[in-house]
Design a protein around this motif. Structure first.
Motif, PDB file in Angstrom:
ATOM      1  N   ALA A 195      64.438 -66.433  45.055  1.00  0.00           N
ATOM      2  CA  ALA A 195      64.043 -67.388  45.758  1.00  0.00           C
ATOM      3  C   ALA A 195      62.423 -67.341  45.778  1.00  0.00           C
ATOM      4  CB  ALA A 195      64.252 -67.403  47.534  1.00  0.00           C
ATOM      5  N   ASP A 207      68.999 -74.040  45.325  1.00  0.00           N
ATOM      6  CA  ASP A 207      68.490 -72.869  46.223  1.00  0.00           C
ATOM      7  C   ASP A 207      69.499 -71.783  46.775  1.00  0.00           C
ATOM      8  OD1 ASP A 207      66.224 -74.288  46.477  1.00  0.00           O
ATOM      9  OD2 ASP A 207      66.433 -75.534  48.023  1.00  0.00           O
ATOM     10  N   HIS A 208      70.678 -72.168  46.936  1.00  0.00           N
ATOM     11  CA  HIS A 208      71.812 -71.198  47.431  1.00  0.00           C
ATOM     12  C   HIS A 208      71.699 -70.143  46.154  1.00  0.00           C
ATOM     13  CE1 HIS A 208      75.557 -69.377  48.410  1.00  0.00           C
ATOM     14  NE2 HIS A 208      75.959 -69.614  46.956  1.00  0.00           N
ATOM     15  N   TRP A 209      71.852 -70.563  44.879  1.00  0.00           N
ATOM     16  CA  TRP A 209      72.092 -69.492  43.989  1.00  0.00           C
ATOM     17  C   TRP A 209      70.625 -68.761  43.745  1.00  0.00           C
ATOM     18  CZ3 TRP A 209      76.416 -67.453  43.060  1.00  0.00           C
ATOM     19  CH2 TRP A 209      77.445 -68.398  43.343  1.00  0.00           C
ATOM     20  N   ARG A 254      70.155 -78.472  46.950  1.00  0.00           N
ATOM     21  CA  ARG A 254      70.913 -77.499  47.757  1.00  0.00           C
ATOM     22  C   ARG A 254      71.518 -76.372  47.094  1.00  0.00           C
ATOM     23  NH1 ARG A 254      73.403 -80.880  50.198  1.00  0.00           N
ATOM     24  NH2 ARG A 254      75.359 -80.747  49.112  1.00  0.00           N
ATOM     25  N   ARG A 255      72.445 -76.645  46.142  1.00  0.00           N
ATOM     26  CA  ARG A 255      73.003 -75.627  45.360  1.00  0.00           C
ATOM     27  C   ARG A 255      72.119 -74.665  44.471  1.00  0.00           C
ATOM     28  NH1 ARG A 255      78.388 -78.755  43.078  1.00  0.00           N
ATOM     29  NH2 ARG A 255      79.070 -79.568  45.478  1.00  0.00           N
ATOM     30  N   GLU A 306      68.785 -68.028  46.045  1.00  0.00           N
ATOM     31  CA  GLU A 306      68.596 -67.060  47.089  1.00  0.00           C
ATOM     32  C   GLU A 306      69.754 -65.775  46.730  1.00  0.00           C
ATOM     33  OE1 GLU A 306      67.383 -65.046  50.568  1.00  0.00           O
ATOM     34  OE2 GLU A 306      67.009 -67.162  49.847  1.00  0.00           O
ATOM     35  N   ARG A 307      70.827 -66.321  46.366  1.00  0.00           N
ATOM     36  CA  ARG A 307      71.827 -65.361  46.142  1.00  0.00           C
ATOM     37  C   ARG A 307      71.447 -64.291  45.261  1.00  0.00           C
ATOM     38  NH1 ARG A 307      77.720 -64.224  45.792  1.00  0.00           N
ATOM     39  NH2 ARG A 307      77.500 -62.325  45.165  1.00  0.00           N
ATOM     40  N   ASP A 351      79.447 -75.921  41.144  1.00  0.00           N
ATOM     41  CA  ASP A 351      80.701 -75.490  41.802  1.00  0.00           C
ATOM     42  C   ASP A 351      81.872 -75.619  40.818  1.00  0.00           C
ATOM     43  OD1 ASP A 351      82.253 -74.481  43.745  1.00  0.00           O
ATOM     44  OD2 ASP A 351      82.616 -76.243  44.900  1.00  0.00           O
ATOM     45  N   ARG A 382      63.895 -73.160  39.404  1.00  0.00           N
ATOM     46  CA  ARG A 382      64.658 -74.291  40.446  1.00  0.00           C
ATOM     47  C   ARG A 382      64.804 -75.496  39.677  1.00  0.00           C
ATOM     48  NH1 ARG A 382      63.519 -78.021  44.750  1.00  0.00           N
ATOM     49  NH2 ARG A 382      64.898 -77.727  46.496  1.00  0.00           N
TER      50      ARG A 382
END
Length: 321
Positions: free
Chosen positions: A123, A114-116, A111-112, A118-119, A150, A92
Motif C-alpha cells: 500500500a 487497493d485491496h491487493w 477498489r480491487r 494492501e494484501r 476476480d 496501483r
C-alpha cells in the motif's frame, strides 16, 4: 466437475516441430494442479493455448463443459513467465489498468487494486514505478494483476521464480485461498518440493505429452516396489543385493540402500539376503519423492530437444503475451 478446465487431445506444431502431442488433462474446480516438465517440454505452449494467445492445430480446450471462448478467457487470471508489467507505470495505476481491460468498472478497479496492494503489503508503494520495486515486490504486483479482476480460473507460468521463502509462503497462501473458493489453479514450477507440498494433483509433461498424472500419493506409490534397507557393515556385507535375482540398488537414503524389486519377488527374500550380510537396522518400503519421480520420468535431453526449439523459436508469439 462443473468448474473444470479440460484440454482434450491438444496438438500444436511449429513448422516441423511438434510442441504438444495430443495433450489431455483436467484441472477441477477447487484444485491446485502442478504442471512440471523440463525447459521446452510444452508447458508454456499449453498455457498460451488456454489463454488463446496461440491456436491449437487440433484438439479443444473446454471450460465448464463448453469450448473455451473469448468471454470465458476474460475471466482467467494469467501470470506469464516473462513478466508482463509496464516498468514505468505505478503499481496501483497498473492494477487499475489491468482490471479495466478485463471489464471491471472504474470504481471497482480502484477498489480491487487497493485491496491487493494492501494484501501484499504494498500500500505504501502504490505510486512507485514497477521498475523501482524489488524483484519480489514486482512478483507480488504481477500476481495482483492476475487476481485484480476476480478470475474464475488461474493459469500461472512459473509464479514462484526468484521469490524468497517469505514471498513463496505468501503466494502459496493466496493460491490455496483461490482454490478453496472453487477456482481451478494451474501453475508450472521447477520447485518440485513446493509442488509436492502444495498441489492436489500433478502432471508431468515430456516432449509435449503428459507422461504421468495423479495425486502425489498416486504417483509415489504407482512405481516399482522399493525398500530402504540399512545393514550394519560386517564381513559378509559385500554387494548383497545381487543375491536376490532381479533386485538392484537404485540409490541411498541417509545410509540405507534403496533396492528395487522385480514383480513377483518376495520381499522376504530381500530381507534374508540383508540378514546374511549383517545386522539389519531398518527395512522399510520406500516411496520416492517427486524429485526422484521427475528425474526418472523426464530424462535430460542433451543439445536441446524438439520441444526446446518449439518453445524458444517463435519470438513474436512469445512477446505477444
Amino acid at each position: 466437475m462443473h468448474d473444470s478446465l479440460v484440454l482434450d487431445r491438444v496438438t500444436r506444431h511449429y513448422k516441423q516441430v511438434r510442441a504438444l502431442d495430443a495433450l489431455s488433462m483436467t484441472v477441477g474446480g477447487g484444485e491446485l494442479f502442478g504442471f512440471v516438465g523440463g525447459n521446452g517440454a510444452g508447458k508454456t505452449t499449453a498455457m498460451r493455448i488456454v489463454l488463446g494467445v496461440l491456436a491449437a492445430d487440433s484438439g479443444t480446450v473446454y471450460w465448464r463443459g463448453r469450448p473455451l471462448d473469448l468471454a470465458a478467457r476474460r475471466r482467467i487470471g494469467y501470470m506469464p513467465e516473462e513478466r508482463g508489467l509496464y516498468p514505468k507505470m505505478g503499481a496501483r495505476e497498473q492494477l487499475v489498468h489491468f482490471a479495466r481491460l478485463h471489464g471491471v468498472d472504474p470504481a471497482g478497479a480502484r477498489r480491487r487494486a487497493d485491496h491487493w496492494l494492501e494484501r501484499f503489503g504494498l500500500a505504501d508503494r502504490a505510486r512507485d514505478e514497477v521498475a523501482n520495486l524489488s524483484l519480489g515486490n514486482q512478483q507480488r504486483v504481477q500476481l495482483a494483476a492476475a487476481l485484480v479482476h476476480d478470475p474464475v480460473l488461474l493459469v500461472l507460468d512459473e509464479p514462484f521464480s526468484g521469490l524468497d521463502p517469505a514471498a513463496v509462503d505468501e503466494m502459496s497462501a493466496v493460491l490455496r485461498e483461490r482454490a478453496a473458493e472453487g477456482a481451478p489453479v494451474l501453475f508450472s514450477s521447477h520447485h518440485l518440493e513446493l509442488v509436492e507440498r502444495l498441489c492436489d494433483r500433478i502432471g508431468i509433461i515430456k516432449e509435449g505429452a503428459l507422461v504421468a498424472e495423479g495425486t502425489v500419493e498416486e504417483l509415489r506409490s504407482g512405481g516399482p516396489r522399493r525398500y530402504a534397507v540399512r545393514v550394519e557393515p560386517g564381513e559378509a556385507q559385500g554387494n548383497w543385493v545381487e543375491r536376490v535375482p532381479g533386485a538392484r540398488a537404485v540409490g541411498d537414503d541417509q545410509g540405507a540402500v534403496i533396492v528395487e524389486l522385480p514383480g513377483g519377488t518376495d520381499d522376504q527374500d530381500l530381507l534374508r539376503a540383508a540378514l546374511a550380510a549383517g545386522p539389519v537396522r531398518s527395512f522399510t518400503p520406500h516411496l520416492p519423492r517427486l524429485a526422484e519421480l521427475y528425474r526418472e520420468t523426464v530424462e535430460p535431453v542433451r543439445g536441446g530437444s524438439a520441444a526446446d526449439t518449439a518453445d524458444a523459436a517463435p519470438a513474436a508469439e512469445r512477446s505477444a503475451v
